[in-house]
Design a protein around this motif. Structure first.
Motif, PDB file in Angstrom:
ATOM      1  N   MET A   1      -0.340  -7.916   0.033  1.00 49.64           N
ATOM      2  CA  MET A   1       0.534  -7.043  -0.746  1.00 49.64           C
ATOM      3  C   MET A   1       0.439  -5.627  -0.212  1.00 49.64           C
ATOM      4  O   MET A   1      -0.625  -5.175   0.208  1.00 49.64           O
ATOM      5  CB  MET A   1       0.135  -7.059  -2.227  1.00 49.64           C
ATOM      6  CG  MET A   1       1.021  -6.171  -3.113  1.00 49.64           C
ATOM      7  SD  MET A   1       0.591  -6.241  -4.863  1.00 49.64           S
ATOM      8  CE  MET A   1      -0.958  -5.357  -4.874  1.00 49.64           C
ATOM      9  N   SER A   2       1.544  -4.905  -0.228  1.00 52.85           N
ATOM     10  CA  SER A   2       1.528  -3.488   0.126  1.00 52.85           C
ATOM     11  C   SER A   2       2.038  -2.675  -1.050  1.00 52.85           C
ATOM     12  O   SER A   2       2.884  -3.130  -1.825  1.00 52.85           O
ATOM     13  CB  SER A   2       2.399  -3.221   1.353  1.00 52.85           C
ATOM     14  OG  SER A   2       3.755  -3.496   1.070  1.00 52.85           O
ATOM     15  N   ILE A   3       1.506  -1.466  -1.191  1.00 50.47           N
ATOM     16  CA  ILE A   3       1.882  -0.556  -2.271  1.00 50.47           C
ATOM     17  C   ILE A   3       2.353   0.746  -1.649  1.00 50.47           C
ATOM     18  O   ILE A   3       1.701   1.282  -0.759  1.00 50.47           O
ATOM     19  CB  ILE A   3       0.675  -0.257  -3.194  1.00 50.47           C
ATOM     20  CG1 ILE A   3       0.068  -1.551  -3.736  1.00 50.47           C
ATOM     21  CG2 ILE A   3       1.074   0.664  -4.323  1.00 50.47           C
ATOM     22  CD1 ILE A   3       0.822  -2.191  -4.838  1.00 50.47           C
ATOM     23  N   LEU A   4       3.479   1.271  -2.129  1.00 51.71           N
ATOM     24  CA  LEU A   4       3.973   2.545  -1.629  1.00 51.71           C
ATOM     25  C   LEU A   4       4.046   3.561  -2.759  1.00 51.71           C
ATOM     26  O   LEU A   4       5.057   3.693  -3.447  1.00 51.71           O
ATOM     27  CB  LEU A   4       5.373   2.387  -1.007  1.00 51.71           C
ATOM     28  CG  LEU A   4       5.438   1.846   0.425  1.00 51.71           C
ATOM     29  CD1 LEU A   4       5.238   0.336   0.416  1.00 51.71           C
ATOM     30  CD2 LEU A   4       6.746   2.208   1.070  1.00 51.71           C
ATOM     31  N   PRO A   5       2.946   4.279  -3.026  1.00 51.79           N
ATOM     32  CA  PRO A   5       3.004   5.335  -4.036  1.00 51.79           C
ATOM     33  C   PRO A   5       3.485   6.631  -3.417  1.00 51.79           C
ATOM     34  O   PRO A   5       3.312   6.872  -2.224  1.00 51.79           O
ATOM     35  CB  PRO A   5       1.556   5.455  -4.504  1.00 51.79           C
ATOM     36  CG  PRO A   5       0.762   5.101  -3.298  1.00 51.79           C
ATOM     37  CD  PRO A   5       1.594   4.087  -2.525  1.00 51.79           C
ATOM     38  N   GLY A   6       4.066   7.490  -4.236  1.00 49.01           N
ATOM     39  CA  GLY A   6       4.456   8.809  -3.777  1.00 49.01           C
ATOM     40  C   GLY A   6       3.290   9.763  -3.854  1.00 49.01           C
ATOM     41  O   GLY A   6       2.134   9.370  -3.982  1.00 49.01           O
ATOM     42  N   GLN A   7       3.613  11.045  -3.816  1.00 51.17           N
ATOM     43  CA  GLN A   7       2.571  12.069  -3.820  1.00 51.17           C
ATOM     44  C   GLN A   7       1.760  11.990  -5.106  1.00 51.17           C
ATOM     45  O   GLN A   7       2.320  11.962  -6.197  1.00 51.17           O
ATOM     46  CB  GLN A   7       3.219  13.447  -3.700  1.00 51.17           C
ATOM     47  CG  GLN A   7       2.226  14.570  -3.543  1.00 51.17           C
ATOM     48  CD  GLN A   7       2.943  15.900  -3.533  1.00 51.17           C
ATOM     49  OE1 GLN A   7       3.929  16.067  -4.228  1.00 51.17           O
ATOM     50  NE2 GLN A   7       2.460  16.826  -2.750  1.00 51.17           N
ATOM     51  N   ALA A  26      -3.931 -10.005 -11.728  1.00 52.67           N
ATOM     52  CA  ALA A  26      -2.952 -11.047 -12.037  1.00 52.67           C
ATOM     53  C   ALA A  26      -2.730 -11.987 -10.858  1.00 52.67           C
ATOM     54  O   ALA A  26      -2.557 -13.197 -11.041  1.00 52.67           O
ATOM     55  CB  ALA A  26      -1.625 -10.417 -12.451  1.00 52.67           C
ATOM     56  N   LEU A  27      -2.746 -11.449  -9.640  1.00 50.68           N
ATOM     57  CA  LEU A  27      -2.429 -12.243  -8.455  1.00 50.68           C
ATOM     58  C   LEU A  27      -3.658 -12.671  -7.665  1.00 50.68           C
ATOM     59  O   LEU A  27      -3.531 -13.336  -6.638  1.00 50.68           O
ATOM     60  CB  LEU A  27      -1.484 -11.451  -7.544  1.00 50.68           C
ATOM     61  CG  LEU A  27      -0.179 -10.980  -8.194  1.00 50.68           C
ATOM     62  CD1 LEU A  27       0.648 -10.186  -7.200  1.00 50.68           C
ATOM     63  CD2 LEU A  27       0.609 -12.151  -8.758  1.00 50.68           C
ATOM     64  N   GLY A  28      -4.847 -12.264  -8.128  1.00 48.64           N
ATOM     65  CA  GLY A  28      -6.062 -12.641  -7.425  1.00 48.64           C
ATOM     66  C   GLY A  28      -6.195 -11.984  -6.066  1.00 48.64           C
ATOM     67  O   GLY A  28      -6.738 -12.587  -5.136  1.00 48.64           O
ATOM     68  N   LEU A  29      -5.731 -10.750  -5.936  1.00 43.97           N
ATOM     69  CA  LEU A  29      -5.763 -10.056  -4.649  1.00 43.97           C
ATOM     70  C   LEU A  29      -7.111  -9.396  -4.420  1.00 43.97           C
ATOM     71  O   LEU A  29      -7.704  -8.827  -5.342  1.00 43.97           O
ATOM     72  CB  LEU A  29      -4.668  -8.990  -4.602  1.00 43.97           C
ATOM     73  CG  LEU A  29      -3.236  -9.484  -4.798  1.00 43.97           C
ATOM     74  CD1 LEU A  29      -2.278  -8.314  -4.863  1.00 43.97           C
ATOM     75  CD2 LEU A  29      -2.850 -10.427  -3.664  1.00 43.97           C
ATOM     76  N   THR A  30      -7.573  -9.459  -3.218  1.00 40.44           N
ATOM     77  CA  THR A  30      -8.822  -8.781  -2.858  1.00 40.44           C
ATOM     78  C   THR A  30      -8.599  -7.655  -1.865  1.00 40.44           C
ATOM     79  O   THR A  30      -9.493  -6.844  -1.632  1.00 40.44           O
ATOM     80  CB  THR A  30      -9.819  -9.790  -2.251  1.00 40.44           C
ATOM     81  OG1 THR A  30      -9.224 -10.409  -1.108  1.00 40.44           O
ATOM     82  CG2 THR A  30     -10.193 -10.844  -3.276  1.00 40.44           C
ATOM     83  N   ASP A  31      -7.438  -7.624  -1.237  1.00 42.12           N
ATOM     84  CA  ASP A  31      -7.153  -6.550  -0.297  1.00 42.12           C
ATOM     85  C   ASP A  31      -5.645  -6.359  -0.191  1.00 42.12           C
ATOM     86  O   ASP A  31      -4.860  -7.083  -0.792  1.00 42.12           O
ATOM     87  CB  ASP A  31      -7.748  -6.835   1.081  1.00 42.12           C
ATOM     88  CG  ASP A  31      -7.270  -8.158   1.652  1.00 42.12           C
ATOM     89  OD1 ASP A  31      -6.249  -8.694   1.162  1.00 42.12           O
ATOM     90  OD2 ASP A  31      -7.911  -8.672   2.585  1.00 42.12           O
ATOM     91  N   GLY A  32      -5.251  -5.366   0.582  1.00 38.68           N
ATOM     92  CA  GLY A  32      -3.839  -5.069   0.743  1.00 38.68           C
ATOM     93  C   GLY A  32      -3.683  -3.804   1.558  1.00 38.68           C
ATOM     94  O   GLY A  32      -4.645  -3.270   2.110  1.00 38.68           O
ATOM     95  N   ALA A 105       1.691  -8.574   8.055  1.00 35.00           N
ATOM     96  CA  ALA A 105       2.243  -9.826   7.525  1.00 35.00           C
ATOM     97  C   ALA A 105       2.314  -9.800   6.002  1.00 35.00           C
ATOM     98  O   ALA A 105       1.939 -10.755   5.313  1.00 35.00           O
ATOM     99  CB  ALA A 105       1.411 -11.019   7.996  1.00 35.00           C
ATOM    100  N   VAL A 106       2.819  -8.690   5.468  1.00 36.87           N
ATOM    101  CA  VAL A 106       2.895  -8.499   4.013  1.00 36.87           C
ATOM    102  C   VAL A 106       4.004  -9.366   3.423  1.00 36.87           C
ATOM    103  O   VAL A 106       5.110  -9.444   3.972  1.00 36.87           O
ATOM    104  CB  VAL A 106       3.154  -7.003   3.700  1.00 36.87           C
ATOM    105  CG1 VAL A 106       3.546  -6.812   2.249  1.00 36.87           C
ATOM    106  CG2 VAL A 106       1.909  -6.196   4.029  1.00 36.87           C
TER     107      VAL A 106
END
Length: 412
Positions: A1-7, A26-32, A105-106
């Motif tokens: 998963m990738s996240i794009l936050p602003g300033q 919720a998605l069981g993510l450990t990294d991104g 490979a997001v």
């Protein structure tokens, strides 16, 4: 998963950190991959914490010429764009983001507000857009305010956009620009709702409004913030009334002016004696003088807000404007303190916990304060704790999984 936050900003540090935490759980993510756009300030603590498990990439704000050209090109070709996205996006930034996503490979990309979203970013991946609030409503409301400072057109982002600050210094130009921006945001919000895999707002009323405008399903979701204490058994029996909020944020400053001009006289004439303590940084000299004349104590930044809440008799939230969900209201209610707020303070939250009182007119607001002073300060703490656990318990993650599921949108 990738996240794009602003300033990053104060609200961003709190809310978007909670969004990432809930998504990870919720998605069981450990990294991104965490791509921070338009970075002009030191990274907040939550970014450093994520950096231990997430790949953090900072992309500086594009040049005004490149960013403005990008917006102009999009508008001329009939594609949605906003003035404030010039803080983050340009053709070069979009290409860089897509290279990062391809290399990593997001499969899922989460965008923070319409400012960071562009149709050309990750078009072949699942895209979830957390809108926070309807910027179209925010800018439209600001444009109608009688007193307007041009350098505040872009709110907290003005420091990162000196080009716009200089251009829009006259109030008349700023007001015109905000009306234009409100219209552009309205068009882009509708477009984003139609093309994103899922579109999410904090405010339930704004979620329903955008769904009506776009004719598609839109979701509402409030993450569990780390600040939510879930109620407190102790209380400040002889404490002061408390207001918490950065005073360089227009709705907070406006709230204080409305309170001292309209509510405080009613409260004192009716025999109210408890003092008010205002905690908020960056208070303008004019407002600081008005608070002092009214006999209101003002302090800037404090290290331990929990201690402040624990010693308060109650919390005031006299908000008159602003879009989205008021995080200060959730934070105050979560402490178990009695809160007295305007309907605008609780907008979009649905059913309220029993320790939250609402009053719109100044006299009614003052009476609510006096009523609270006759009540047991801890009477509603246990009940409010149950409300928060029901609202922000583990079941919320099931709903979040539904929002980001691959089987299409489900209504809020």
């Amino acid at each position: 998963m990738s996240i794009l936050p602003g300033q990053p900003g104060t609200g961003k540090d709190v809310v978007f950190d909670a969004v990432i935490s809930d998504l990870s759980a919720a998605l069981g993510l450990t990294d991104g991959v965490l791509i921070v756009l338009g970075q002009t300030k030191p990274k907040p603590e939550w970014v450093f914490q994520r950096g231990a498990r997430w790949r953090v990439i900072e992309l500086k704000a594009p040049s005004p010429l490149a960013a403005f050209g990008f917006v102009l090109w999009r508008l001329l070709t009939g594609k949605p764009a906003t003035l404030s996205q010039t803080l983050f996006l340009s053709p070069g930034v979009v290409r860089r983001i897509n290279r990062i996503l391809s290399d990593a490979a997001v499969e899922l990309t989460v965008f923070d507000t319409i400012r960071t979203f562009d149709e050309a970013i990750a078009p072949d991946r699942r895209r979830v857009v957390f809108l926070d609030d309807l910027f179209s409503e925010r800018f439209a409301e600001r444009a109608g305010q009688p007193r307007l400072r041009g350098e505040k057109v872009l709110g907290r982002y003005a420091d990162a956009a000196r080009f716009w600050s200089r251009l829009l210094s006259p109030a008349w130009a700023a007001r015109t620009a905000m009306r234009v921006e409100a219209r552009l945001c309205r068009l882009k919000e509708r477009a984003v709702a139609k093309v994103a895999s899922a579109c999410v707002l904090l405010n339930e009323n704004e979620q329903a409004e955008l769904a009506r405008r776009a004719g598609v399903s839109v979701h509402s979701y409030i993450p569990r913030l780390s600040a939510y204490a879930g109620g407190s058994a102790s209380a400040g029996v002889d404490g002061k009334w408390l207001f918490v909020g950065a005073l360089d944020y227009a709705p907070n400053a406006e709230a204080m002016i409305w309170f001292i001009d309209n509510v405080l006289p009613h409260y004192r004439r009716a025999g109210g004696l408890r003092p008010l303590r205002v905690i908020g940084r960056n208070c303008a000299p004019e407002l600081a003088s008005r608070l002092a004349v009214a006999g209101v104590e003002h302090v800037g930044f404090v290290e331990d807000l929990a201690k402040e809440y624990a010693g308060a008799a109650g919390v005031l939230i006299p908000i008159q404007s602003g879009s989205g969900v008021k995080i200060k209201a959730l934070e105050a209610m979560s402490t178990g303190r009695w809160t007295v707020g305007t309907p605008r303070a609780y907008d979009g939250l649905g059913a309220l916990p029993p320790n939250a009182l609402s009053a719109e007119e100044p006299a009614a607001f003052a009476r609510a304060m006096l009523d609270v002073e006759t009540l047991d300060p801890a009477a509603e703490a246990e009940t409010s704790s149950g409300w928060f656990e029901a609202r922000f318990g583990p079941e919320r993650l099931d709903r979040l999984r539904t929002i980001v599921a691959d089987d299409g949108q489900v209504g809020a």
